[in-house]
Design an enzyme around this catalytic site. Sequence first.
Site, PDB file in Angstrom:
ATOM      1  N   SER A 179       0.819  -1.207   0.000  1.00  0.00           N
ATOM      2  CA  SER A 179       0.000   0.000   0.000  1.00  0.00           C
ATOM      3  C   SER A 179       0.863   1.271   0.000  1.00  0.00           C
ATOM      4  CB  SER A 179      -0.944  -0.052   1.204  1.00  0.00           C
ATOM      5  OG  SER A 179      -1.880   0.966   1.134  1.00  0.00           O
ATOM      6  N   ASP A 348     -10.255  -4.194  -4.884  1.00  0.00           N
ATOM      7  CA  ASP A 348      -9.541  -3.176  -4.112  1.00  0.00           C
ATOM      8  C   ASP A 348     -10.086  -1.797  -4.467  1.00  0.00           C
ATOM      9  OD1 ASP A 348      -7.717  -1.412  -2.962  1.00  0.00           O
ATOM     10  OD2 ASP A 348      -6.011  -2.744  -3.344  1.00  0.00           O
ATOM     11  N   HIS A 377      -7.936  -4.731  -0.898  1.00  0.00           N
ATOM     12  CA  HIS A 377      -6.661  -4.165  -0.482  1.00  0.00           C
ATOM     13  C   HIS A 377      -5.948  -5.019   0.575  1.00  0.00           C
ATOM     14  CE1 HIS A 377      -4.220  -0.575  -0.801  1.00  0.00           C
ATOM     15  NE2 HIS A 377      -4.091  -0.547   0.514  1.00  0.00           N
TER      16      HIS A 377
END
Length: 402
Positions: A179, A348, A377
Amino acid sequence: MVAFRNTWFAVNILLLCLKWDTLHVICIDLGSVQIAHPVANPNGMCATFVWSKGYDCAEFIVPTKDGFLLSMQRMSRPRFRHAHKEPVFLYHGIFQGGEGWLLDEPKESLAFILADSGYDVWIGSTRTTNFTYGHITYNRKQKEFWDWSCDELVSYDLPAMLYFVNNMTRQPIYYVGYSQGAMVGFAAFTQKEIAGLVKKAAMLSPVAYLNKIPSPLIRAAAFFLVDQVDLLLLHMYEFNPSSPEVDQLSKRICGNAGSGCGDLSTLVTGPTCCINKSRTAYYNKYRQSTATKNLAQLAQLLRSGKFGKYDYGFFGNLAKYWSISPPSYDLSAIPKRLPFFLAHGGKDRVADAEDVRHVAAKLPGEVKVLFKPKYDHEDFLHGTSSWVEVYPYLLEFFHGRK
Ligand SMILES: *[C@@H]1O[C@H](CO)[C@@H](O)[C@H](O)[C@H]1NC(C)=O
Ligand SMILES: *[C@@H]1O[C@H](CO)[C@@H](O)[C@H](O)[C@H]1NC(C)=O
Ligand SMILES: *[C@@H]1O[C@H](CO)[C@@H](O)[C@H](O)[C@H]1NC(C)=O
């Protein structure tokens, strides 16, 4: 070069010492705090998550040039104690620290899996996260402590940690970013000296371009609230997702998004396929604050569609960048020899598939993509199937002969 660095160091100390309130802290403790060193911490990550699982683990304090004292862990499998090990560096995402890599069973967690495969695993943590050692001058209650965005992670935190690993191992580093940890990597690798430390980079749920982000909550937040106009004026410099203020705020945002708040994390990151629901409370226990300014920058990127530095406004940008708009991170400056592995999911809502393709197209070197249509995610970090469906491909990418 050495002379230059010494001068730079001296000038910085002079500047710091000129601030009378920091005088006693900096000018006295200087020698001891400025150098990265091992530390024994009975409440550190090694003691909390690693030793009980039977792995070697050591704690380090790594200072940044702007005065933060980061926490790093080095872990490996005892049976490889005398083997030649290659270093892997893991960088976590937003609202978490390096412990995010250690919350699941060793069989399922990437940090343990890499150690089991014979790597020398280094875990990094961003400046204000829970296991770090604060700042030489500021404390968590001061706004200066939270005065940072992704740009500071790119220019201070990541270089400090990668140089330290390089210094300790003298080997090229395998990079794993999740991320925002991916985002900081992309931006930092546009600098030749930093990219030069890294051999290969694997990015999970990678974030860089944010213009296609479909999360209704994030869009509403970016367009209506999270920018400095609101929060920074409210003097909320620390953004703690578990605080009552943020709860209030998210209710307002949910109103604007036209969808009740319902399950907040689903709205933000997407419907998960593979998270073990009985562990959510445990994960939430380790969810933590980030800087409001960090979120504000993400909101700016979402609105501008660019991958660039923090926008300080017309005059602020002129003062800081000598330009009326903030400069972009130029992904084409990443060396062609640096290969990437990008793993991303179809559900996501943060690292949207189209945005990830945009990054993949901009990277100059070889790019391997693993697309999991059902993953959101967080599935790439905590999903119960990643150790079967994702991490083996990451290991293959690292081991590969090419
Ligand atoms: C590099 O390592 C040496 C000793 O191994 C140490 O004295 C030095 O301070 C380290 N430098 C950095 C930047 O960590
Ligand atoms: C889910 O997590 C709980 C608690 O850690 C564990 O007992 C259980 O076996 C897990 N289930 C699966 C399918 O992984
Ligand atoms: C992390 O720090 C925050 C605020 O500083 C605190 O509220 C939270 O309880 C801490 N979490 C853990 C798991 O220590």
